[in-house]
Write a protein that holds these residues in place. Structure first.
Motif, PDB file in Angstrom:
ATOM      1  N   ALA A  31       6.363  -0.024   1.838  1.00 34.56           N
ATOM      2  CA  ALA A  31       6.014   0.855   0.719  1.00 34.56           C
ATOM      3  C   ALA A  31       5.614   2.254   1.174  1.00 34.56           C
ATOM      4  CB  ALA A  31       4.880   0.226  -0.089  1.00 34.56           C
ATOM      5  N   GLY A  32       5.393   2.418   2.477  1.00 30.86           N
ATOM      6  CA  GLY A  32       5.005   3.727   2.985  1.00 30.86           C
ATOM      7  C   GLY A  32       3.563   4.100   2.702  1.00 30.86           C
ATOM      8  N   VAL A  33       2.693   3.086   2.634  1.00 32.90           N
ATOM      9  CA  VAL A  33       1.258   3.323   2.447  1.00 32.90           C
ATOM     10  C   VAL A  33       0.506   2.675   3.609  1.00 32.90           C
ATOM     11  CG1 VAL A  33       1.424   3.462  -0.078  1.00 32.90           C
ATOM     12  CG2 VAL A  33       0.911   1.272   0.990  1.00 32.90           C
ATOM     13  N   SER A  34      -0.739   3.051   3.771  1.00 35.88           N
ATOM     14  CA  SER A  34      -1.492   2.478   4.882  1.00 35.88           C
ATOM     15  C   SER A  34      -1.936   1.054   4.569  1.00 35.88           C
ATOM     16  CB  SER A  34      -2.713   3.339   5.206  1.00 35.88           C
ATOM     17  OG  SER A  34      -3.703   3.181   4.219  1.00 35.88           O
ATOM     18  N   ASN A  35      -2.062   0.284   5.619  1.00 36.69           N
ATOM     19  CA  ASN A  35      -2.509  -1.100   5.492  1.00 36.69           C
ATOM     20  C   ASN A  35      -3.894  -1.195   4.831  1.00 36.69           C
ATOM     21  OD1 ASN A  35      -2.397  -3.887   5.884  1.00 36.69           O
ATOM     22  ND2 ASN A  35      -3.299  -3.745   7.921  1.00 36.69           N
ATOM     23  N   PRO A  36      -4.894  -0.395   5.252  1.00 38.45           N
ATOM     24  CA  PRO A  36      -6.207  -0.474   4.602  1.00 38.45           C
ATOM     25  C   PRO A  36      -6.174  -0.097   3.123  1.00 38.45           C
ATOM     26  CG  PRO A  36      -6.380   0.695   6.693  1.00 38.45           C
ATOM     27  CD  PRO A  36      -4.927   0.487   6.423  1.00 38.45           C
ATOM     28  N   TYR A  37      -5.354   0.908   2.790  1.00 34.42           N
ATOM     29  CA  TYR A  37      -5.253   1.333   1.390  1.00 34.42           C
ATOM     30  C   TYR A  37      -4.674   0.219   0.526  1.00 34.42           C
ATOM     31  CZ  TYR A  37      -4.013   4.205  -2.666  1.00 34.42           C
ATOM     32  OH  TYR A  37      -3.895   4.710  -3.936  1.00 34.42           O
ATOM     33  N   LEU A  38      -3.613  -0.422   1.001  1.00 33.40           N
ATOM     34  CA  LEU A  38      -3.014  -1.522   0.254  1.00 33.40           C
ATOM     35  C   LEU A  38      -3.998  -2.680   0.120  1.00 33.40           C
ATOM     36  CD1 LEU A  38      -0.533  -2.582  -1.204  1.00 33.40           C
ATOM     37  CD2 LEU A  38       0.315  -3.425   0.988  1.00 33.40           C
ATOM     38  N   SER A  39      -4.755  -2.942   1.167  1.00 33.36           N
ATOM     39  CA  SER A  39      -5.770  -3.991   1.112  1.00 33.36           C
ATOM     40  C   SER A  39      -6.815  -3.682   0.038  1.00 33.36           C
ATOM     41  CB  SER A  39      -6.439  -4.138   2.477  1.00 33.36           C
ATOM     42  OG  SER A  39      -7.504  -5.057   2.413  1.00 33.36           O
ATOM     43  N   GLN A  40      -7.219  -2.434  -0.047  1.00 30.27           N
ATOM     44  CA  GLN A  40      -8.201  -2.031  -1.063  1.00 30.27           C
ATOM     45  C   GLN A  40      -7.632  -2.180  -2.470  1.00 30.27           C
ATOM     46  OE1 GLN A  40      -9.219   1.911   0.232  1.00 30.27           O
ATOM     47  NE2 GLN A  40     -10.815   1.177   1.634  1.00 30.27           N
ATOM     48  N   VAL A  52       2.511   5.571  -6.017  1.00 37.18           N
ATOM     49  CA  VAL A  52       2.255   4.499  -5.048  1.00 37.18           C
ATOM     50  C   VAL A  52       2.711   3.159  -5.630  1.00 37.18           C
ATOM     51  CG1 VAL A  52       0.441   3.184  -3.875  1.00 37.18           C
ATOM     52  CG2 VAL A  52       0.406   5.685  -3.824  1.00 37.18           C
ATOM     53  N   LEU A  53       2.422   2.937  -6.914  1.00 37.41           N
ATOM     54  CA  LEU A  53       2.853   1.686  -7.549  1.00 37.41           C
ATOM     55  C   LEU A  53       4.371   1.563  -7.534  1.00 37.41           C
ATOM     56  CD1 LEU A  53       0.428   1.412 -10.581  1.00 37.41           C
ATOM     57  CD2 LEU A  53       0.444   0.030  -8.500  1.00 37.41           C
ATOM     58  N   GLN A  54       5.044   2.681  -7.752  1.00 38.97           N
ATOM     59  CA  GLN A  54       6.497   2.653  -7.736  1.00 38.97           C
ATOM     60  C   GLN A  54       7.011   2.280  -6.340  1.00 38.97           C
ATOM     61  OE1 GLN A  54       8.454   6.345  -8.764  1.00 38.97           O
ATOM     62  NE2 GLN A  54      10.235   5.251  -9.517  1.00 38.97           N
ATOM     63  N   GLN A  55       6.397   2.829  -5.303  1.00 34.13           N
ATOM     64  CA  GLN A  55       6.795   2.518  -3.932  1.00 34.13           C
ATOM     65  C   GLN A  55       6.548   1.040  -3.626  1.00 34.13           C
ATOM     66  OE1 GLN A  55       4.890   6.674  -2.697  1.00 34.13           O
ATOM     67  NE2 GLN A  55       5.124   5.324  -0.938  1.00 34.13           N
ATOM     68  N   VAL A  56       5.412   0.516  -4.051  1.00 34.60           N
ATOM     69  CA  VAL A  56       5.087  -0.890  -3.812  1.00 34.60           C
ATOM     70  C   VAL A  56       6.050  -1.793  -4.580  1.00 34.60           C
ATOM     71  CG1 VAL A  56       3.332  -2.675  -4.160  1.00 34.60           C
ATOM     72  CG2 VAL A  56       2.666  -0.435  -3.260  1.00 34.60           C
ATOM     73  N   ALA A  57       6.331  -1.420  -5.835  1.00 32.34           N
ATOM     74  CA  ALA A  57       7.256  -2.213  -6.646  1.00 32.34           C
ATOM     75  C   ALA A  57       8.639  -2.253  -6.001  1.00 32.34           C
ATOM     76  CB  ALA A  57       7.348  -1.638  -8.057  1.00 32.34           C
ATOM     77  N   LYS A  58       9.078  -1.127  -5.497  1.00 35.03           N
ATOM     78  CA  LYS A  58      10.387  -1.066  -4.837  1.00 35.03           C
ATOM     79  C   LYS A  58      10.403  -1.960  -3.600  1.00 35.03           C
ATOM     80  CE  LYS A  58      13.790   2.242  -3.143  1.00 35.03           C
ATOM     81  NZ  LYS A  58      14.094   3.646  -2.903  1.00 35.03           N
ATOM     82  N   ALA A  59       9.328  -1.911  -2.823  1.00 40.49           N
ATOM     83  CA  ALA A  59       9.240  -2.735  -1.617  1.00 40.49           C
ATOM     84  C   ALA A  59       9.223  -4.222  -1.960  1.00 40.49           C
ATOM     85  CB  ALA A  59       8.000  -2.356  -0.810  1.00 40.49           C
ATOM     86  N   LEU A  60       8.598  -4.581  -3.087  1.00 44.14           N
ATOM     87  CA  LEU A  60       8.532  -5.979  -3.513  1.00 44.14           C
ATOM     88  C   LEU A  60       9.741  -6.402  -4.339  1.00 44.14           C
ATOM     89  CD1 LEU A  60       4.772  -6.260  -4.541  1.00 44.14           C
ATOM     90  CD2 LEU A  60       5.893  -7.467  -2.665  1.00 44.14           C
ATOM     91  N   ARG A  61      10.554  -5.403  -4.724  1.00 46.34           N
ATOM     92  CA  ARG A  61      11.711  -5.639  -5.592  1.00 46.34           C
ATOM     93  C   ARG A  61      11.295  -6.242  -6.917  1.00 46.34           C
ATOM     94  NH1 ARG A  61      16.000  -7.789  -1.077  1.00 46.34           N
ATOM     95  NH2 ARG A  61      16.040  -5.869   0.107  1.00 46.34           N
ATOM     96  N   ILE A  62      10.279  -5.623  -7.508  1.00 42.44           N
ATOM     97  CA  ILE A  62       9.818  -6.018  -8.832  1.00 42.44           C
ATOM     98  C   ILE A  62       9.781  -4.778  -9.718  1.00 42.44           C
ATOM     99  CG2 ILE A  62       8.476  -7.978  -7.972  1.00 42.44           C
ATOM    100  CD1 ILE A  62       5.949  -6.281  -8.352  1.00 42.44           C
ATOM    101  N   SER A  63       9.513  -4.969 -10.983  1.00 39.60           N
ATOM    102  CA  SER A  63       9.474  -3.877 -11.942  1.00 39.60           C
ATOM    103  C   SER A  63       8.234  -3.013 -11.756  1.00 39.60           C
ATOM    104  CB  SER A  63       9.481  -4.463 -13.360  1.00 39.60           C
ATOM    105  OG  SER A  63       9.128  -3.498 -14.305  1.00 39.60           O
ATOM    106  N   ALA A  64       8.442  -1.719 -11.591  1.00 37.65           N
ATOM    107  CA  ALA A  64       7.316  -0.788 -11.489  1.00 37.65           C
ATOM    108  C   ALA A  64       6.559  -0.753 -12.810  1.00 37.65           C
ATOM    109  CB  ALA A  64       7.802   0.610 -11.122  1.00 37.65           C
TER     110      ALA A  64
END
Length: 162
Positions: A31-40, A52-64
């Motif tokens: 997703a291109g975010v830091s590990n601690p940030y995603l953990s938080q 950031v949500l869009q990047q995470v959704a893309k990485a998970l292949r789910i709907s943003a």
């Protein structure tokens, strides 16, 4: 409160990450975010931006969009059933990613045909749960359905007159 939505978001993200069989670090990298940030975010301590949500959704292949709703960015009280339907499809471990995406596309096309396209949510703020008579299948929209600028951009190019 927002903190409850963020907590709900975090739990949902953790569940989706586990379903995708990704570690926290793998998802953060994808997703291109830091590990601690995603953990938080997963622990409900941070509320991520839509980007950031869009990047995470893309990485998970789910709907943003589903993540936006869970984060409180989109108001989905009227569309709770739609969001839950999407979540169930995306969480089903017996379906492949391709099957999930095809099912979601079919679902979206039926919703648009019945006058409930993705771009129409924000402009239909009426108190009722169903501004269009779904029983007729006429495909027409109720008054005010075409006045908002977002509908032409989001749903307009995909809809055709039948």
């Amino acid at each position: 409160m927002a903190s409850l939505n963020v907590g709900n978001l975090g739990e949902y993200l953790r569940e989706q990450r586990r379903n995708a069989q990704l570690s926290l670090r793998q998802l953060a990298d994808a997703a291109g975010v830091s590990n601690p940030y995603l953990s938080q975010i997963e622990r409900g301590l941070r509320k991520p931006s839509a980007e950031v949500l869009q990047q995470v959704a893309k990485a998970l292949r789910i709907s943003a969009e589903t993540l936006y709703v869970r984060a409180g960015i989109l108001d989905a009280e009227r569309d709770r059933d739609e969001v839950e339907t999407r979540a169930v499809i995306l969480a089903d471990p017996t379906l492949t990613e391709r099957q999930k995406q095809v099912l979601l596309q079919i679902y979206e096309s039926f919703r648009k045909e019945n006058g409930f396209g993705i771009g129409e949510r924000a402009e239909e703020d009426g108190p009722g749960d169903g501004p269009v008579d779904q029983g007729t299948g006429g495909g027409s929209r109720t008054a005010g359905g075409g006045d908002a600028a977002g509908s032409d951009t989001d749903a307009g190019p995909r809809r055709t007159a039948g």
